[in-house]
Structures are given as C-alpha cells and as structure tokens.
Scaffold this active site. Structure first.
Site, PDB file in Angstrom:
ATOM      1  N   HIS A   1     104.672  47.547 103.673  1.00  0.00           N
ATOM      2  CA  HIS A   1     103.750  46.409 103.712  1.00  0.00           C
ATOM      3  C   HIS A   1     104.431  45.181 103.130  1.00  0.00           C
ATOM      4  CE1 HIS A   1     103.064  48.030  99.681  1.00  0.00           C
ATOM      5  NE2 HIS A   1     102.390  46.953  99.340  1.00  0.00           N
TER       6      HIS A   1
ATOM      7  N   HIS B   1     103.934  43.003 100.565  1.00  0.00           N
ATOM      8  CA  HIS B   1     103.937  42.511  99.187  1.00  0.00           C
ATOM      9  C   HIS B   1     105.364  42.404  98.643  1.00  0.00           C
ATOM     10  CE1 HIS B   1      99.469  43.770  98.515  1.00  0.00           C
ATOM     11  NE2 HIS B   1      99.597  42.597  99.113  1.00  0.00           N
TER      12      HIS B   1
ATOM     13  N   ASP C   1     106.791  42.845  95.833  1.00  0.00           N
ATOM     14  CA  ASP C   1     107.393  43.898  95.016  1.00  0.00           C
ATOM     15  C   ASP C   1     107.853  45.084  95.859  1.00  0.00           C
ATOM     16  OD1 ASP C   1     104.645  44.539  95.461  1.00  0.00           O
ATOM     17  OD2 ASP C   1     104.669  45.937  93.776  1.00  0.00           O
ATOM     18  N   HIS C   2     107.650  45.004  97.172  1.00  0.00           N
ATOM     19  CA  HIS C   2     108.142  46.030  98.085  1.00  0.00           C
ATOM     20  C   HIS C   2     109.207  45.499  99.048  1.00  0.00           C
ATOM     21  CE1 HIS C   2     105.115  49.269  97.217  1.00  0.00           C
ATOM     22  NE2 HIS C   2     104.582  48.228  96.604  1.00  0.00           N
TER      23      HIS C   2
ATOM     24  N   HIS D   1      94.825  48.659 101.788  1.00  0.00           N
ATOM     25  CA  HIS D   1      95.468  47.848 100.750  1.00  0.00           C
ATOM     26  C   HIS D   1      95.868  46.504 101.342  1.00  0.00           C
ATOM     27  CE1 HIS D   1      97.781  47.056  97.135  1.00  0.00           C
ATOM     28  NE2 HIS D   1      98.882  46.871  97.851  1.00  0.00           N
TER      29      HIS D   1
ATOM     30  N   ASP E   1     101.520  51.653  99.004  1.00  0.00           N
ATOM     31  CA  ASP E   1     100.419  51.488  98.049  1.00  0.00           C
ATOM     32  C   ASP E   1      99.078  51.932  98.629  1.00  0.00           C
ATOM     33  OD1 ASP E   1     102.319  50.449  96.394  1.00  0.00           O
ATOM     34  OD2 ASP E   1     101.529  48.405  96.353  1.00  0.00           O
TER      35      ASP E   1
ATOM     36  N   HIS F   1     104.423  53.370  93.278  1.00  0.00           N
ATOM     37  CA  HIS F   1     104.288  53.009  91.863  1.00  0.00           C
ATOM     38  C   HIS F   1     104.099  54.232  90.983  1.00  0.00           C
ATOM     39  CE1 HIS F   1     103.838  48.595  92.299  1.00  0.00           C
ATOM     40  NE2 HIS F   1     103.300  48.908  93.475  1.00  0.00           N
TER      41      HIS F   1
END
Length: 256
Positions: free
Chosen positions: A54, A56, A58-59, A111, A128, A166
């Site tokens: 996805h 985001h 942080d990915h 998400h 996530d 995570h």
C-alpha cells in the site's frame, strides 16, 4: 527459505525473502532504505525485486534510494497513483513471479482503498491489513470492506505464515486479553509474545491458524467476543459488520 524481518523505524518490519537460487532477494514494503543497505552490505546480497502492499510512506519511502543503488530493481505495487515508484502494477487475481518466487495478489481494502496482499509459498505478506492479534486502522475503507478482507485472509490455509508490517503484537495482546480474557490460546500467545519481546526478538511470522484461534478481529463471531462487544457498546444485538465496527472503535480508543 524462511522470510527474514528487517526492523525499521520504531516498529516496522521490512521483509526479506532470499531468492530460490543465487544471492538475490525479494523485499516487501521497504519504508526505509538504510537498514536494507546495511543488511545487504553485511550479508553480501542484493535485492532483485520489491513488493509493495500500500501507499503509506513507512512502507514505500525507501524505494527511491534503493533504485538509485540498484537501478534495475523491479517494484511491484497496486494500481495506485500515490505509489509513483512502481515499475509494475498489479491487482486482484494477478500472479507475480519475481526472484524465483510466485505469489497470488489479493485485494484487501480497508486500511487503504487500494491495499493488496501477496500469498504464496505458504507465506502471506499482508502489510497493515492483518496484524498478529489485531488489524489495521480504517483510514480509508469501511468496516464492511475491512471485515471482508479479513475474512478472505482468514480463509487461507492454517499453516500460512503471516508476515505483517509492524511489531504491534504485544500492545495488541493487551487489548485482545481485555476482549477475550478466558481464551487459553490467547493466554499462551500473550505469554510467548512477552518472552520474545523481553529478549528483543520478533513475534513474527505467526501461523494463520494461531491467529484464527486468538485474534479478536478474526473471532468476531465467537460468543465470548460478541458478549464483550455488546457489553462495551451497550447494544445486545449487533449485525456482524456492526459488531466488527464496534470492536475496531473500541481498539481505536483503547489504552492499556
């Protein structure tokens, strides 16, 4: 070959899956390039491809630097304009063959609206959407779509190894024990998680069968979980999706 979690930021995991032959490797959701570059240098390997679940940051945030280091790096991502670093777009039902591995692409919105997961070789890279003992927040999707996504993942073979994005398991366990305190499988998993974290070891991957036995978001139909949701919400009779939505709201406001 077993997947290897590379820690990033405070609690992210970048997953590394060595190639079936040779010294290459597959990376999943590299939000930060630095730990990948350090691990590759220390281990003498290089990535052949990247899978993204996805959009985001942080990915996906480390991909640009990784492609600067390895310009031929293939980047497989959902059909999502917010992922400009993709070299290949995939969607539900597609099959991806990279670094000697093959994965089926599953649409799992909730998400985010364009979230996907990769399933193959007994592994599930689910970003996530599903966490150990929890699930992702509904930033863009509806409770109905997220519940359908979790149902889809829960239907995969029980020996599937869940490789999520995570290290949230210990905090998720505190909430899960509040919801389902008399669940012996959850008690065992909580003790295992505490021991692993005391030793600074990952709690992942974990089998899907274990998650089905103790993750409250996969047990929304269980009488004990339903009773807890009813007590928290003050509503005795809830449709299935409403019960899930209430459980997610409860988790959103939960403080251990």
């Amino acid at each position: 070959m077993a997947p290897i979690p590379i820690p990033a930021f405070a609690d992210n995991y970048i997953w590394r899956l060595p190639a079936q032959s040779g010294r290459g490797t597959l990376l999943v959701d590299p939000g930060d390039a630095a730990p990948v570059l350090a691990a590759a240098s220390a281990g003498g390997w290089r990535p052949d491809a990247v899978l993204l679940t996805h959009h985001h940051d942080d990915h996906i945030g480390g991909v640009t630097a990784l492609r600067e280091r390895w310009p031929g790096l293939e980047v497989v991502a959902p059909d999502e304009a917010r992922i400009p670093v993709a070299t290949r777009r995939v969607g539900n039902g597609d099959r991806v063959e990279v670094a000697g591995h093959a994965f089926d692409v599953l649409a799992v919105p909730g998400h985010t609206v364009s979230h996907i997961a990769f399933h193959g070789h007994g592994l599930l890279f689910c970003g996530d959407t599903l966490f150990s003992l929890g699930c992702g927040r509904l930033f863009e999707g509806t409770p109905a779509r997220m519940l359908a996504s979790l149902d889809r993942l829960a239907a995969l073979p029980g020996d599937t190894l869940v490789c999520c994005g995570h290290e949230y398991t210990q905090s998720n366990a505190a909430f899960a024990r509040t919801v389902d305190p008399d669940n012996p499988a959850l008690a065992r998993r909580s003790e295992e998680v505490a021991t692993l974290r005391d030793d600074s070891r990952p709690t992942l991957p974990v089998t899907l069968a274990e998650e089905r036995s103790c993750n409250p978001f996969l047990r929304v139909d269980a009488p004990a979980v339903r009773a807890a949701i009813a007590a928290w919400s003050g509503e005795d009779v809830l449709a299935r999706v409403d019960a899930f939505a209430a459980l997610r709201r409860w988790k959103d406001g939960f403080r251990a």
